[in-house]
Write a protein that holds these residues in place. Structure first.
Motif, PDB file in Angstrom:
ATOM      1  N   GLY A 285     -58.327 -62.812  -9.467  1.00 12.32           N
ATOM      2  CA  GLY A 285     -57.643 -63.200 -10.125  1.00 12.32           C
ATOM      3  C   GLY A 285     -58.240 -64.414 -11.255  1.00 12.32           C
ATOM      4  O   GLY A 285     -59.422 -64.336 -11.267  1.00 12.32           O
ATOM      5  N   VAL A 286     -57.335 -65.266 -11.868  1.00 14.29           N
ATOM      6  CA  VAL A 286     -57.855 -66.093 -12.571  1.00 14.29           C
ATOM      7  C   VAL A 286     -57.260 -67.700 -12.297  1.00 14.29           C
ATOM      8  O   VAL A 286     -56.097 -67.767 -12.193  1.00 14.29           O
ATOM      9  CB  VAL A 286     -57.603 -66.063 -13.993  1.00 14.29           C
ATOM     10  N   ASP A 287     -58.196 -68.695 -12.090  1.00  9.65           N
ATOM     11  CA  ASP A 287     -57.583 -70.127 -11.626  1.00  9.65           C
ATOM     12  C   ASP A 287     -57.813 -70.877 -12.812  1.00  9.65           C
ATOM     13  O   ASP A 287     -58.971 -71.085 -13.242  1.00  9.65           O
ATOM     14  CB  ASP A 287     -58.404 -70.563 -10.356  1.00  9.65           C
ATOM     15  N   ILE A 288     -56.888 -71.357 -13.143  1.00 10.75           N
ATOM     16  CA  ILE A 288     -56.570 -72.134 -14.534  1.00 10.75           C
ATOM     17  C   ILE A 288     -56.358 -73.888 -14.138  1.00 10.75           C
ATOM     18  O   ILE A 288     -55.299 -73.758 -13.674  1.00 10.75           O
ATOM     19  CB  ILE A 288     -55.926 -71.754 -15.577  1.00 10.75           C
ATOM     20  N   VAL A 289     -57.213 -74.745 -14.302  1.00 14.28           N
ATOM     21  CA  VAL A 289     -57.080 -75.819 -14.023  1.00 14.28           C
ATOM     22  C   VAL A 289     -56.529 -76.921 -15.215  1.00 14.28           C
ATOM     23  O   VAL A 289     -57.516 -76.965 -16.154  1.00 14.28           O
ATOM     24  CB  VAL A 289     -57.793 -76.822 -13.040  1.00 14.28           C
ATOM     25  N   ILE A 290     -55.604 -77.688 -15.164  1.00 15.64           N
ATOM     26  CA  ILE A 290     -55.343 -78.431 -16.587  1.00 15.64           C
ATOM     27  C   ILE A 290     -55.558 -79.994 -16.106  1.00 15.64           C
ATOM     28  O   ILE A 290     -54.333 -80.287 -15.131  1.00 15.64           O
ATOM     29  CB  ILE A 290     -53.928 -77.842 -17.146  1.00 15.64           C
ATOM     30  N   ILE A 291     -56.247 -80.665 -16.319  1.00 19.90           N
ATOM     31  CA  ILE A 291     -56.142 -81.988 -15.898  1.00 19.90           C
ATOM     32  C   ILE A 291     -55.602 -83.016 -17.265  1.00 19.90           C
ATOM     33  O   ILE A 291     -56.033 -83.015 -18.266  1.00 19.90           O
ATOM     34  CB  ILE A 291     -57.710 -82.823 -15.871  1.00 19.90           C
ATOM     35  N   GLY A 292     -54.441 -83.544 -16.585  1.00 20.06           N
ATOM     36  CA  GLY A 292     -53.792 -84.320 -17.576  1.00 20.06           C
ATOM     37  C   GLY A 292     -52.147 -83.718 -17.773  1.00 20.06           C
ATOM     38  O   GLY A 292     -52.050 -82.821 -18.296  1.00 20.06           O
ATOM     39  N   GLY A 293     -51.200 -84.491 -17.283  1.00 17.03           N
ATOM     40  CA  GLY A 293     -49.969 -84.210 -17.550  1.00 17.03           C
ATOM     41  C   GLY A 293     -49.190 -84.792 -18.380  1.00 17.03           C
ATOM     42  O   GLY A 293     -47.886 -85.125 -18.366  1.00 17.03           O
ATOM     43  N   GLY A 294     -49.714 -84.856 -19.607  1.00 19.35           N
ATOM     44  CA  GLY A 294     -48.943 -85.419 -20.756  1.00 19.35           C
ATOM     45  C   GLY A 294     -48.669 -84.226 -21.355  1.00 19.35           C
ATOM     46  O   GLY A 294     -48.268 -83.097 -20.982  1.00 19.35           O
TER      47      GLY A 294
ATOM     48  N   LEU B  21     -49.204 -70.973 -21.490  1.00 21.70           N
ATOM     49  CA  LEU B  21     -50.275 -69.947 -20.833  1.00 21.70           C
ATOM     50  C   LEU B  21     -49.230 -69.063 -19.886  1.00 21.70           C
ATOM     51  O   LEU B  21     -49.751 -67.928 -19.765  1.00 21.70           O
ATOM     52  CB  LEU B  21     -51.263 -70.602 -19.889  1.00 21.70           C
ATOM     53  N   ARG B  22     -48.491 -69.531 -19.272  1.00 24.14           N
ATOM     54  CA  ARG B  22     -47.612 -68.910 -18.258  1.00 24.14           C
ATOM     55  C   ARG B  22     -46.894 -67.608 -19.167  1.00 24.14           C
ATOM     56  O   ARG B  22     -46.949 -66.550 -18.611  1.00 24.14           O
ATOM     57  CB  ARG B  22     -46.812 -69.702 -17.502  1.00 24.14           C
ATOM     58  N   GLU B  23     -46.201 -68.010 -20.152  1.00 23.68           N
ATOM     59  CA  GLU B  23     -45.478 -67.261 -20.920  1.00 23.68           C
ATOM     60  C   GLU B  23     -46.362 -66.171 -21.583  1.00 23.68           C
ATOM     61  O   GLU B  23     -46.242 -64.858 -21.565  1.00 23.68           O
ATOM     62  CB  GLU B  23     -44.763 -67.964 -22.062  1.00 23.68           C
ATOM     63  N   ALA B  24     -47.705 -66.643 -21.874  1.00 18.99           N
ATOM     64  CA  ALA B  24     -48.722 -65.648 -22.753  1.00 18.99           C
ATOM     65  C   ALA B  24     -49.502 -64.743 -21.733  1.00 18.99           C
ATOM     66  O   ALA B  24     -49.688 -63.458 -21.979  1.00 18.99           O
ATOM     67  CB  ALA B  24     -49.589 -66.552 -23.317  1.00 18.99           C
TER      68      ALA B  24
ATOM     69  N   GLN C 156     -48.016 -63.919 -12.104  1.00 21.41           N
ATOM     70  CA  GLN C 156     -47.330 -65.005 -11.154  1.00 21.41           C
ATOM     71  C   GLN C 156     -48.309 -65.274  -9.992  1.00 21.41           C
ATOM     72  O   GLN C 156     -48.546 -66.407  -9.623  1.00 21.41           O
ATOM     73  CB  GLN C 156     -46.039 -64.680 -10.714  1.00 21.41           C
ATOM     74  N   ARG C 157     -48.987 -64.163  -9.531  1.00 22.70           N
ATOM     75  CA  ARG C 157     -49.787 -64.390  -8.216  1.00 22.70           C
ATOM     76  C   ARG C 157     -51.268 -64.494  -8.761  1.00 22.70           C
ATOM     77  O   ARG C 157     -52.081 -65.011  -8.278  1.00 22.70           O
ATOM     78  CB  ARG C 157     -49.589 -63.029  -7.339  1.00 22.70           C
TER      79      ARG C 157
ATOM     80  N   GLY D 146     -41.936 -75.549 -12.105  1.00 23.20           N
ATOM     81  CA  GLY D 146     -41.891 -74.877 -10.854  1.00 23.20           C
ATOM     82  C   GLY D 146     -41.228 -73.360 -10.974  1.00 23.20           C
ATOM     83  O   GLY D 146     -41.683 -72.676 -10.606  1.00 23.20           O
ATOM     84  N   GLN D 147     -40.254 -73.379 -11.992  1.00 22.22           N
ATOM     85  CA  GLN D 147     -39.683 -71.909 -12.225  1.00 22.22           C
ATOM     86  C   GLN D 147     -40.851 -70.932 -12.829  1.00 22.22           C
ATOM     87  O   GLN D 147     -40.673 -69.750 -12.369  1.00 22.22           O
ATOM     88  CB  GLN D 147     -38.509 -72.148 -13.244  1.00 22.22           C
ATOM     89  N   ARG D 148     -41.852 -71.497 -13.387  1.00 21.39           N
ATOM     90  CA  ARG D 148     -42.634 -70.702 -14.099  1.00 21.39           C
ATOM     91  C   ARG D 148     -44.010 -70.387 -12.821  1.00 21.39           C
ATOM     92  O   ARG D 148     -45.126 -70.163 -13.416  1.00 21.39           O
ATOM     93  CB  ARG D 148     -43.195 -71.164 -15.330  1.00 21.39           C
ATOM     94  N   ALA D 149     -43.788 -70.882 -11.751  1.00 16.55           N
ATOM     95  CA  ALA D 149     -44.871 -70.764 -10.766  1.00 16.55           C
ATOM     96  C   ALA D 149     -46.341 -71.440 -11.051  1.00 16.55           C
ATOM     97  O   ALA D 149     -47.275 -71.037 -10.679  1.00 16.55           O
ATOM     98  CB  ALA D 149     -45.223 -69.426 -10.392  1.00 16.55           C
ATOM     99  N   ILE D 150     -46.108 -72.771 -11.676  1.00 18.93           N
ATOM    100  CA  ILE D 150     -47.211 -73.529 -11.760  1.00 18.93           C
ATOM    101  C   ILE D 150     -47.316 -74.612 -10.896  1.00 18.93           C
ATOM    102  O   ILE D 150     -46.173 -75.481 -10.874  1.00 18.93           O
ATOM    103  CB  ILE D 150     -46.868 -74.171 -13.379  1.00 18.93           C
ATOM    104  N   LYS D 151     -48.041 -74.796 -10.358  1.00 19.17           N
ATOM    105  CA  LYS D 151     -48.305 -75.845  -9.306  1.00 19.17           C
ATOM    106  C   LYS D 151     -48.512 -77.313  -9.933  1.00 19.17           C
ATOM    107  O   LYS D 151     -49.608 -77.259 -10.910  1.00 19.17           O
ATOM    108  CB  LYS D 151     -49.858 -75.619  -8.679  1.00 19.17           C
TER     109      LYS D 151
END
Length: 432
Positions: A166-175, A185-188, A203-204, A234-239
């Protein structure tokens, strides 16, 4: 070469200032200097990165805008300032082949406005600059999009071969930038799967993790907005991981202060901004964060003919707090300086009232169908919580308001209709 008013930086504030002054004063009076040939509204870069917005359709040519709005465009980056002689140096422009397109030049001014925006602040985190992508400019967003496409193709091929991954994407910064990018990204990713990566369970198999150092995401906004945003993610399965201080970034992983390791095929840095470092070489007074110190009239302290606005300026509000680095602040400051320079050109007395920031609230996009945010009322401290389709329409209207400032009402309306029709005849994401 000389211009009465020289504006350096074609971002939201600088471009609006150039367009409005150009329409009032004319190209012999106003010049805009920028190191790029076209403009894009910076808050939309997360859509470019996700592929839901095509930069080649969205970008507006500075030369076209100059022709239509009555200002002169100068291509190149400002590299030096001689405040006493009232002139700036514009560095050479070099093509990708190494051939020089324009030599170094000097541009004299009567008044100078510095509006060069901001860049990423990595806070000294090892590996942050080397192994992350920051959405500061269009080329950053395009690099992210192309890397994402490659990773999705590789992951889909592994699934065909029966290999897990799969692909692991990490975004640093919750602004706002980090949250909007995660949702987009989830929608795209679902759209990409439909267009040819059908073996992926998005989703997985497209795993998105958002790391935030504060106790909650969207920390500057009201708690209700933050809570609603967390629920939507959370509804978009984003941790989402809060109270997470990143201490090290490597090519395939991110480590926090607790020793937790987050796998990362693609990492985005959205954890903070600072003023461009070259400002330190101009001989102007700077704040601790590198921004140019300005007074209540947006004039650089100690200078009679140099001004600064937007993210690169340290301007204090009526409460003696720094004006936040937001697009709405740059828009307001541009309008304030329009009045300043028009009065100056017409021989009128300067404005008596200093610039005062007005907070109209904030909206955060969650894809193409919904948004969440708060709107500020005219009474101090009064705000309204908004979400859903209405909030999304209001968010889209902010982009249209910016276009109206630089294109005019009629052309903005035509452009909006044209883009609506184009979206009905092209892929929902950019695939090439």
């Amino acid at each position: 070469m000389r211009s009465e008013i020289v504006i350096v930086g074609g971002g939201a504030g600088g471009l609006e200032l150039a367009c409005k002054l150009g329409r009032k004063l004319g190209p012999s009076k106003v010049a805009l200097v920028d190191s790029r040939l076209y403009h894009i509204w910076k808050p939309s870069l997360h859509e470019v990165a996700a592929g839901t917005l095509d930069i080649h359709q969205e970008g507006l040519s500075y030369q076209m805008l100059g022709h239509d709005n009555g200002f002169h465009f100068v291509y190149g980056a400002m590299t030096a300032l001689d405040a006493a002689a009232k002139k700036i140096t514009i560095g050479p422009v070099v093509a990708g082949t190494g051939e020089q397109v324009f030599p170094s030049r000097e541009l004299e001014f009567g008044s100078l406005v510095i509006a060069v925006g901001s860049t990423s602040n990595y806070f000294g985190v090892p590996g942050a600059q080397e192994y992350t992508i920051s959405l500061n400019a269009t080329e950053d967003a395009e690099r992210f999009r192309l890397t994402l496409l490659k990773l999705l193709a590789m992951a889909d091929e592994r699934k065909v071969e029966g290999t897990q991954g799969g692909v692991d994407i990490v975004i640093i910064g919750g602004g706002a930038t980090g949250v909007e990018l995660a949702a987009e990204l989830r929608e795209a990713s679902g759209v990409y799967a439909a267009y040819g990566f059908g073996h992926l369970d998005v989703q997985r198999d497209v795993r998105i993790t958002l790391l935030e150092g504060a106790p909650r995401i969207l920390a500057p906004l009201p708690e209700r907005v933050s809570g609603a945003a967390l629920k939507l993610l959370g509804q978009r399965a984003i941790k989402v991981v809060t109270d997470c201080r990143v201490t090290k970034i490597e090519p395939q992983q991110v480590t926090d202060k607790e020793g937790n390791v987050y796998p990362s095929d693609l990492c985005v840095w959205a954890a903070g901004i600072k003023a461009p470092e070259f400002l330190g070489s101009l001989g102007l007074p700077l704040a601790k964060g590198g921004q140019i110190m300005v007074d209540g009239h947006l004039r650089v302290q100690g200078q009679a003919a140099i001004y600064a606005l937007g993210d690169c300026a340290m301007c204090m509000d009526a409460d003696n707090k720094p004006v936040p680095p937001r697009a709405q602040a740059a828009h307001q400051q541009a309008d304030y300086l329009v009045e300043t320079f028009v009065r100056q050109a017409r021989g009128k007395a300067p404005q008596d009232k200093p610039y005062r920031y007005k907070d109209y609230g904030s909206l955060v996009s969650f894809g193409q169908s919904t948004s969440v945010g708060s709107l500020m009322g005219s009474l101090r401290g009064l705000s309204w919580f908004v979400e859903g389709t209405v909030a999304r329409m209001m968010y889209a209207s902010l982009h249209l308001m910016h276009h109206q400032a630089v294109l005019g009402t009629v052309r903005t309306g035509v452009l909006a209709i044209a883009r609506f029709l184009i979206r009905r005849t092209t892929p929902l994401v950019k695939l090439h």
